[in-house]
Scaffold this active site. Structure first.
Site, PDB file in Angstrom:
ATOM      1  N   GLU A   2     -58.828 -59.562 -28.613  1.00 32.66           N
ATOM      2  CA  GLU A   2     -58.932 -58.248 -27.977  1.00 32.66           C
ATOM      3  C   GLU A   2     -59.086 -57.174 -29.066  1.00 32.66           C
ATOM      4  OE1 GLU A   2     -55.298 -56.683 -26.091  1.00 32.66           O
ATOM      5  OE2 GLU A   2     -54.357 -58.604 -26.530  1.00 32.66           O
ATOM      6  N   CYS A  18     -54.017 -60.627 -24.192  1.00 33.33           N
ATOM      7  CA  CYS A  18     -53.440 -61.685 -25.035  1.00 33.33           C
ATOM      8  C   CYS A  18     -53.638 -63.076 -24.438  1.00 33.33           C
ATOM      9  CB  CYS A  18     -51.946 -61.441 -25.241  1.00 33.33           C
ATOM     10  SG  CYS A  18     -51.590 -59.798 -25.848  1.00 33.33           S
ATOM     11  N   SER A  71     -44.768 -52.977 -18.673  1.00 36.83           N
ATOM     12  CA  SER A  71     -45.412 -54.188 -19.202  1.00 36.83           C
ATOM     13  C   SER A  71     -44.406 -55.338 -19.287  1.00 36.83           C
ATOM     14  CB  SER A  71     -46.057 -53.914 -20.571  1.00 36.83           C
ATOM     15  OG  SER A  71     -45.087 -53.739 -21.579  1.00 36.83           O
ATOM     16  N   HIS A  77     -45.719 -66.416 -25.126  1.00 37.49           N
ATOM     17  CA  HIS A  77     -46.368 -65.260 -25.718  1.00 37.49           C
ATOM     18  C   HIS A  77     -45.260 -64.323 -26.200  1.00 37.49           C
ATOM     19  CE1 HIS A  77     -48.717 -61.832 -26.564  1.00 37.49           C
ATOM     20  NE2 HIS A  77     -48.168 -61.121 -25.596  1.00 37.49           N
TER      21      HIS A  77
HETATM   22  N1  CAA Z   1     -28.790 -52.631 -32.009  1.00 30.17           N
HETATM   23  C1  CAA Z   1     -29.186 -53.709 -31.285  1.00 30.17           C
HETATM   24  N2  CAA Z   1     -30.049 -53.610 -30.223  1.00 30.17           N
HETATM   25  C2  CAA Z   1     -30.521 -52.383 -29.924  1.00 30.17           C
HETATM   26  C3  CAA Z   1     -30.144 -51.227 -30.653  1.00 30.17           C
HETATM   27  C4  CAA Z   1     -29.232 -51.384 -31.738  1.00 30.17           C
HETATM   28  N3  CAA Z   1     -28.836 -50.343 -32.478  1.00 30.17           N
HETATM   29  N4  CAA Z   1     -30.783 -50.172 -30.095  1.00 30.17           N
HETATM   30  C5  CAA Z   1     -31.539 -50.646 -29.065  1.00 30.17           C
HETATM   31  N5  CAA Z   1     -31.376 -51.975 -28.970  1.00 30.17           N
HETATM   32  C6  CAA Z   1     -32.001 -52.903 -28.023  1.00 30.17           C
HETATM   33  C7  CAA Z   1     -32.083 -52.340 -26.620  1.00 30.17           C
HETATM   34  O1  CAA Z   1     -30.863 -52.515 -25.908  1.00 30.17           O
HETATM   35  C8  CAA Z   1     -33.231 -53.174 -26.042  1.00 30.17           C
HETATM   36  O2  CAA Z   1     -32.774 -54.446 -25.713  1.00 30.17           O
HETATM   37  P1  CAA Z   1     -32.638 -54.875 -24.158  1.00 30.17           P
HETATM   38  O3  CAA Z   1     -33.999 -54.708 -23.562  1.00 30.17           O
HETATM   39  O4  CAA Z   1     -32.212 -56.306 -24.249  1.00 30.17           O
HETATM   40  O5  CAA Z   1     -31.646 -53.951 -23.566  1.00 30.17           O
HETATM   41  C9  CAA Z   1     -34.141 -53.364 -27.254  1.00 30.17           C
HETATM   42  O6  CAA Z   1     -33.342 -53.073 -28.401  1.00 30.17           O
HETATM   43  C10 CAA Z   1     -35.325 -52.426 -27.253  1.00 30.17           C
HETATM   44  O7  CAA Z   1     -34.838 -51.127 -27.088  1.00 30.17           O
HETATM   45  P2  CAA Z   1     -35.544 -50.113 -26.063  1.00 30.17           P
HETATM   46  O8  CAA Z   1     -35.704 -50.755 -24.731  1.00 30.17           O
HETATM   47  O9  CAA Z   1     -34.836 -48.808 -26.139  1.00 30.17           O
HETATM   48  O10 CAA Z   1     -36.955 -50.021 -26.803  1.00 30.17           O
HETATM   49  P3  CAA Z   1     -38.069 -48.960 -26.728  1.00 30.17           P
HETATM   50  O11 CAA Z   1     -38.091 -48.227 -25.465  1.00 30.17           O
HETATM   51  O12 CAA Z   1     -37.964 -48.153 -27.959  1.00 30.17           O
HETATM   52  O13 CAA Z   1     -39.398 -49.878 -26.797  1.00 30.17           O
HETATM   53  C11 CAA Z   1     -40.860 -51.613 -26.049  1.00 30.17           C
HETATM   54  C12 CAA Z   1     -39.460 -51.289 -26.534  1.00 30.17           C
HETATM   55  C13 CAA Z   1     -41.086 -51.039 -24.652  1.00 30.17           C
HETATM   56  C14 CAA Z   1     -41.002 -53.134 -26.001  1.00 30.17           C
HETATM   57  C15 CAA Z   1     -41.903 -51.027 -27.045  1.00 30.17           C
HETATM   58  O14 CAA Z   1     -41.734 -51.634 -28.290  1.00 30.17           O
HETATM   59  C16 CAA Z   1     -43.337 -51.226 -26.580  1.00 30.17           C
HETATM   60  O15 CAA Z   1     -43.883 -50.432 -25.810  1.00 30.17           O
HETATM   61  N6  CAA Z   1     -43.998 -52.324 -27.056  1.00 30.17           N
HETATM   62  C17 CAA Z   1     -45.413 -52.612 -26.721  1.00 30.17           C
HETATM   63  C18 CAA Z   1     -45.543 -53.192 -25.327  1.00 30.17           C
HETATM   64  C19 CAA Z   1     -44.988 -54.593 -25.228  1.00 30.17           C
HETATM   65  O16 CAA Z   1     -44.795 -55.284 -26.205  1.00 30.17           O
HETATM   66  N7  CAA Z   1     -44.744 -55.058 -23.985  1.00 30.17           N
HETATM   67  C20 CAA Z   1     -44.271 -56.396 -23.757  1.00 30.17           C
HETATM   68  C21 CAA Z   1     -44.861 -57.013 -22.511  1.00 30.17           C
HETATM   69  S1  CAA Z   1     -46.642 -56.782 -22.463  1.00 30.17           S
HETATM   70  C22 CAA Z   1     -47.283 -58.084 -23.373  1.00 30.17           C
HETATM   71  O17 CAA Z   1     -46.609 -59.024 -23.653  1.00 30.17           O
HETATM   72  C23 CAA Z   1     -48.697 -57.986 -23.848  1.00 30.17           C
HETATM   73  C24 CAA Z   1     -48.694 -57.561 -25.274  1.00 30.17           C
HETATM   74  O18 CAA Z   1     -48.744 -58.393 -26.175  1.00 30.17           O
HETATM   75  C25 CAA Z   1     -48.630 -56.165 -25.570  1.00 30.17           C
END
Ligand code: CAA
Length: 397
Positions: free
Chosen positions: A82, A114, A204, A236
């Protein structure tokens, strides 16, 4: 006459020449490093050098396979990505020159976020079933790139996984039963005018969970073995903790027993240090599982593929007795350890330098990277080079 078994005859991965420690990123973003290391399950991410792209990664992943098996039986090259470098020409065509592939070959590029590496394997298996003496080179290759200073930034990465699909495979047999699921949703996508995706992060994650559960339901409806009967599960991995979360949820839905995270962890070890590699991700997980486990000969292994937008598929694979002698564990470890660590400033610099979008000519600096490089863009053509130390892709006697 019994149908031949079909599957993965050989598998190898390559990644970029640079790596960023996520502690460095966390420090500059004011985020506790545990959020990345424990919350997302990521320690570092591969960063492409200026002269690396999906073609150079694909060539680096495929070259050792061609050096072992030659190219005589290869009739088709399928590149799943992609991160396409052209709207028309298939990236795989550049591999003809870089890897000395013959002209009696069909080449095409596949796209569905993906997921398309899995589609490529299924298409390849169908082609081999039709012409059992032929082989298909499947390469999943991607550079995951998100906007700077966003939540997704820590989930970047890059890698290519090359697989030779054949009859009577020496490494992994592919079961004809698989489970699929598709849905029209915009959870992560990249419109043509953008170089980075638009992503609805939490949506997502929910879409991923729903889709993989749907694919398992379809798998079971088609007579596939029970979820709890698999020796290992490769997912994945947009970030490795996603695999752990998905496995927990699927265990709750289908296994009703004690969840076994051990069945997932060996498949996350490379991804934890490389980051997301989109189409290549679940196959990097598969290599990680094989390189970090004891003998799995004859044991069922599930590969769970997800591509936003969205399509999911569950594959059932069986490692073939003797496969361990063919693993490239040492090469894979070297590929990881030979990456040069970049500072946060160097990473930002590399991220911001992009080839011109107005069609002007561009010479790329020769940076520390793999056996192949993008040397220039000239007259709108991409000029690739093989480094002198690239080694031969001719089959060794
Ligand atoms: N110590 C330990 N853990 C901590 C922490 C700390 N100090 N602070 C936060 N965390 C944990 C949170 O609790 C959370 O875990 P849980 O979900 O188990 O509760 C984890 O860290 C992530 O924290 P947030 O949810 O607050 O993260 P975020 O909002 O900053 O972003 C995300 C996370 C949404 C995945 C972001 O990285 C993102 O948008 N990524 C791209 C999209 C993606 O990867 N989507 C996945 C499915 S789509 C797919 O698979 C296709 C693809 O390849 C993209």
């Amino acid at each position: 006459m019994a149908a031949p078994t079909i599957g993965i005859h050989d598998i190898c991965f390559a990644t970029t020449g640079y790596v960023l420690d996520l502690a460095e990123l966390a420090g500059h973003r004011g985020v506790p490093v545990q959020k990345y290391q424990r919350g997302l399950g990521q320690d570092s991410m591969s960063v492409p050098a200026e002269d690396e792209d999906i073609v150079t990664l694909a060539a680096a992943a495929a070259a050792p396979i061609l050096a072992t098996h030659g190219h005589d039986e290869i009739r088709t090259v399928l590149v799943a990505t992609e991160t396409g470098v052209d709207q028309s020409k298939a990236a795989g065509l550049y591999l003809l020159s870089l890897l000395d592939l013959p002209s009696s070959i069909r080449v095409v590029e596949l796209k569905q976020a993906c997921y398309s590496g899995t589609a490529a394997i299924q298409f390849a298996a169908a082609m081999v079933a039709r012409e059992p003496g032929s082989r298909v080179l499947v390469i999943a290759t991607d550079i995951a790139r998100y906007d700077l200073d966003t939540a997704a930034e820590a989930t970047q990465g890059a890698a290519a996984v090359a697989m030779l699909i054949s009859a009577d495979p020496a490494m992994l047999q592919l079961s004809p039963i698989s489970g699929v699921y598709a849905r029209d949703i915009s959870d992560f996508w990249r419109p043509n005018h953008r170089s980075t995706p638009v992503v609805a992060g939490k949506e997502s994650i929910a879409a991923y969970h729903d889709a993989v559960a749907g694919a398992w339901r379809d798998f079971h409806a088609r007579g596939g073995r029970k979820f709890g009967d698999f020796a290992a599960h490769c997912y994945h991995q947009p970030f490795t903790q996603m695999a752990v979360k998905a496995h927990r949820e699927l265990t709750r839905l289908f296994a009703a027993g004690a969840e076994s995270e051990a069945a997932v962890l060996a498949g996350t070890l490379y991804n934890r240090k490389i980051g997301n590699c989109y189409t290549a991700s679940c196959y990097l997980g598969l290599v990680s599982l094989l390189d970090h486990s004891g003998d799995l000969s004859g044991c069922p292994v599930a590969v769970v593929s997800y591509g936003s937008g969205c399509v999911a598929e569950v594959l059932e694979l069986y490692p073939v007795p003797g496969y361990r002698a063919r693993l490239r564990t040492e090469l894979h470890r070297r590929t990881m350890t030979e990456r040069t660590t970049v500072s946060y400033a160097e990473y930002r610099h590399l991220w911001n330098i992009q080839p011109p979008t107005d069609g002007s000519d561009y010479l790329l600096p020769d940076q520390r990277s793999g056996p192949f490089r993008l040397a220039a863009i000239s007259g709108n053509r991409r000029i690739y080079e093989r480094r002198r130390n690239a080694g031969s892709t001719k089959k060794s006697a």
